[in-house]
Design a protein around this motif. Structure first.
Motif, PDB file in Angstrom:
ATOM      1  N   ASP A 149     -13.052   3.984  -1.933  1.00 42.09           N
ATOM      2  CA  ASP A 149     -13.235   3.433  -3.277  1.00 42.09           C
ATOM      3  C   ASP A 149     -13.851   2.048  -3.182  1.00 42.09           C
ATOM      4  OD1 ASP A 149     -11.121   1.299  -3.241  1.00 42.09           O
ATOM      5  OD2 ASP A 149      -9.811   3.028  -2.929  1.00 42.09           O
ATOM      6  N   SER A 168       5.491   0.855  -3.714  1.00 37.78           N
ATOM      7  CA  SER A 168       4.494   0.902  -4.770  1.00 37.78           C
ATOM      8  C   SER A 168       4.236  -0.494  -5.298  1.00 37.78           C
ATOM      9  CB  SER A 168       4.971   1.795  -5.918  1.00 37.78           C
ATOM     10  OG  SER A 168       4.001   1.810  -6.939  1.00 37.78           O
ATOM     11  N   THR A 169       2.981  -0.807  -5.569  1.00 36.61           N
ATOM     12  CA  THR A 169       2.665  -2.094  -6.193  1.00 36.61           C
ATOM     13  C   THR A 169       2.332  -1.887  -7.668  1.00 36.61           C
ATOM     14  OG1 THR A 169       0.377  -1.823  -5.482  1.00 36.61           O
ATOM     15  CG2 THR A 169       1.798  -3.164  -4.069  1.00 36.61           C
ATOM     16  N   LYS A 170       2.527  -0.646  -8.137  1.00 38.77           N
ATOM     17  CA  LYS A 170       2.193  -0.364  -9.540  1.00 38.77           C
ATOM     18  C   LYS A 170       3.442  -0.472 -10.399  1.00 38.77           C
ATOM     19  CE  LYS A 170      -1.084   2.916  -7.819  1.00 38.77           C
ATOM     20  NZ  LYS A 170      -1.362   4.332  -7.596  1.00 38.77           N
ATOM     21  N   SER A 174       5.912   5.540  -8.409  1.00 43.20           N
ATOM     22  CA  SER A 174       7.119   6.013  -7.733  1.00 43.20           C
ATOM     23  C   SER A 174       7.039   5.709  -6.239  1.00 43.20           C
ATOM     24  CB  SER A 174       7.267   7.525  -7.914  1.00 43.20           C
ATOM     25  OG  SER A 174       6.261   8.196  -7.180  1.00 43.20           O
ATOM     26  N   GLY A 175       5.836   5.472  -5.752  1.00 43.63           N
ATOM     27  CA  GLY A 175       5.670   5.190  -4.329  1.00 43.63           C
ATOM     28  C   GLY A 175       5.926   6.396  -3.441  1.00 43.63           C
ATOM     29  N   LEU A 178       1.770   8.866  -1.481  1.00 43.06           N
ATOM     30  CA  LEU A 178       1.224   8.819  -0.115  1.00 43.06           C
ATOM     31  C   LEU A 178       2.229   9.332   0.906  1.00 43.06           C
ATOM     32  CD1 LEU A 178      -0.714   5.417  -0.150  1.00 43.06           C
ATOM     33  CD2 LEU A 178      -1.669   7.729  -0.183  1.00 43.06           C
TER      34      LEU A 178
END
Ligand code: ADP
Length: 212
Positions: A149, A168-170, A174-175, A178
């Motif tokens: 990306d 997760s950094t969001k 939920s992390g 991946l």
């Protein structure tokens, strides 16, 4: 098994809480301070629903139905499913697929899931558009597929945790995405990896071994 039962049991009450909270948001006037509280309940419930969805996915027993898989065909098929989403976000999708006739022994649905997770993450890091490229190659001993990306990449100190559960950094992540990818690829005898690219953005890849 316990996680599965708990996650499953939590789903129904969450649907009720979320549903009522959304009704509350709609029924309260804009200037009512309680409206903000109801909105927070609704948003947090959505987050819990996502965690439960991903958790159930993570612990789902995986059927081992593998077959000779033409990677480039699968990538093309998955990419097709993202054409609209990509266009809507002002993202240019490029395919550079050179695996050709080489096959791997893999579960198509599971590999599709890995690709979808990589693609969704890539789309999310380019909210104002960019370039998304899927590259496939035959390398020594395996087939490598990378999703590149042109987003911001990740912080170096995060690189060790990217594939760890619940990292997760969001705000609503939920992390587990991946982690599921890594679990699927490892169960095929392969590896996942990620790196920041010199030209900017990140590449997430997996390598599947060639059949012995
Ligand atoms: P989630 O999407 O719920 O956060 P994932 O396991 O899919 O969970 O991703 C874990 C974290 O890895 C993300 O929160 C983000 O910090 C990082 N990450 C994943 N994909 C990318 C990407 N393409 N560019 C930069 N960081 C990424």
């Amino acid at each position: 098994e316990t996680s599965a039962i708990v996650a499953h049991e939590l789903r129904n009450p969450l649907v009720s809480i979320g549903g009522f909270a959304r009704t509350l948001v709609r029924s309260l006037k804009e200037d009512d301070p309680n409206r903000e509280f109801a909105r927070i309940i609704s948003d947090e419930v959505s987050r819990m629903e996502r965690i439960i969805h991903d958790l159930l996915d993570f612990i789902r027993p995986r059927k081992q139905m593998r077959k000779a898989l033409h990677m480039d065909d699968l990538v093309r098929e998955v990419a097709k499913g993202y054409a609209l989403e990509v266009e809507k976000n002002g993202i240019e999708l490029r395919l550079d697929l050179q695996v050709g006739g080489t096959v791997v022994n893999a579960h198509p649905g599971e590999i599709q899931q890995v690709l979808q997770n990589f693609l969704m993450n890539a789309i999310q890091v380019m909210p104002s558009g960019g370039v998304l490229e899927i590259v496939s190659r035959v390398i020594e001993g395996g087939v490598k597929v990378g999703v590149r990306d042109s987003g911001p990449g990740f912080a170096e100190e995060e690189s060790e945790n990217l594939f760890s559960p619940f990292f997760s950094t969001k705000p609503t992540g939920s992390g587990l995405g991946l982690t599921i990818c890594s679990q699927i690829i490892k169960s095929h005898g392969g590896v996942c990896g990620a790196e920041n690219r010199a030209e900017g953005g990140a590449e997430f890849h997996f390598i599947l071994p060639l059949p012995k």
